[in-house]
Design a protein around this motif. Structure first.
Motif, PDB file in Angstrom:
ATOM      1  N   VAL A  30      16.959   2.885  13.293  1.00 58.36           N
ATOM      2  CA  VAL A  30      17.242   3.331  12.335  1.00 58.36           C
ATOM      3  C   VAL A  30      16.793   4.855  11.935  1.00 58.36           C
ATOM      4  N   ILE A  55      21.113   4.095  14.215  1.00 61.16           N
ATOM      5  CA  ILE A  55      22.065   4.175  13.129  1.00 61.16           C
ATOM      6  C   ILE A  55      21.456   5.170  12.439  1.00 61.16           C
ATOM      7  N   VAL A 111      20.954   7.138   8.974  1.00 58.26           N
ATOM      8  CA  VAL A 111      21.127   6.923   7.501  1.00 58.26           C
ATOM      9  C   VAL A 111      20.756   8.200   6.797  1.00 58.26           C
ATOM     10  N   VAL A 162      19.902  -0.957   4.560  1.00 56.93           N
ATOM     11  CA  VAL A 162      20.356  -0.819   5.882  1.00 56.93           C
ATOM     12  C   VAL A 162      19.390  -1.877   6.782  1.00 56.93           C
TER      13      VAL A 162
END
Length: 246
Positions: A183, A239, A241, A223
């Motif tokens: 992330v 990912i 964010v 998340v």
């Protein structure tokens, strides 16, 4: 054995402050028992544990140097002893130091490599061995990799390694029903982010995304919560964010 959602156990490195603390608190609110691994600040770690317990959750704090394989092995063994196993590992511990490539102190570079790269590798190594079926491994990366901001070369390079470790490990765990993702937060309103920045710089970075605000630790934790629980079809991804910054 695959565990019931309410019985899940999470280790959160760097869990005593900032984004890591928000993650630990969110996973505890989700019903997971949480072990907070922290480097130095006993008071902040104890404060996080108390907050979780006062809100009905289960938490413990274990001081751990994530770059030390013996210390990390002990962290996992103690977690198994206290809670019976490990289902989720969130590696949010890391350090950031900024300077140009031309001027960067190489001893400082070695510190970044040891914590951000070796530390991630060591934590993921133990996670790969011990996380139970149905579990999740999540590593914190950074959106700044794509921005190529001056003075961020060492930090960005270390987080590029975090992405690589995460995506390779996802494939290595084929057949185990364990997801592995990275992330990558954008600028997030934490003490670490504000340190050394003037108001103009903070305002400029806040407006780099179309929503025109800094992220909040809770935005990242939201998340992580999904990846650590219901999001079983997201695997081997980085990912971003960051409110649409890039």
């Amino acid at each position: 054995m695959k565990t019931n959602e309410k019985e899940r156990v999470a280790i959160v490195t760097g869990g005593s402050r900032g984004i890591g603390r928000a993650i630990a608190e969110r996973l505890a609110a989700d019903g997971q028992s949480v072990v907070i691994a922290y480097a130095n600040n006993d008071a902040e770690a104890d404060k996080t544990v108390r907050f979780i317990e006062e809100n009905g959750g289960k938490a413990s704090a274990i001081k751990t140097d994530i770059s030390d394989e013996t210390a990390v092995s002990t962290l996992f063994k103690m977690t198994e002893k206290i809670y019976g196993g490990v289902d989720v590992v969130v590696n949010s511990a890391g350090i950031i130091r900024l300077d140009t490539v031309a001027n960067f102190d190489l001893n400082t570079l070695d510190q970044i490599i040891r914590t951000n790269i070796r530390g991630t590798f060591v934590v993921n190594q133990q996670a790969a061995r011990l996380v139970r079926s149905g579990g999740a491994i999540i590593n914190l990366s950074t959106s700044v990799k794509k921005l190529a901001l001056p003075t961020y070369a060492a930090y960005s390079a270390s987080k590029g390694a975090v992405d690589a470790i995460s995506l390779v490990l996802a494939k290595e765990l084929r057949g185990r029903d364990i997801t592995v993702n990275a992330v990558a937060p954008g600028p997030t309103a934490t003490e670490l982010f504000f340190e050394g920045k003037d108001d103009e710089t903070i305002e400029r970075m806040a407006k780099m995304n179309p929503i025109e605000r800094l992220g909040k630790p809770e935005d990242i934790a939201e998340v992580i919560s999904s990846l650590a629980g219901p999001a079983r079809w997201i695997n081997g991804q980085t990912i971003y964010v960051n409110g649409g910054m890039i």
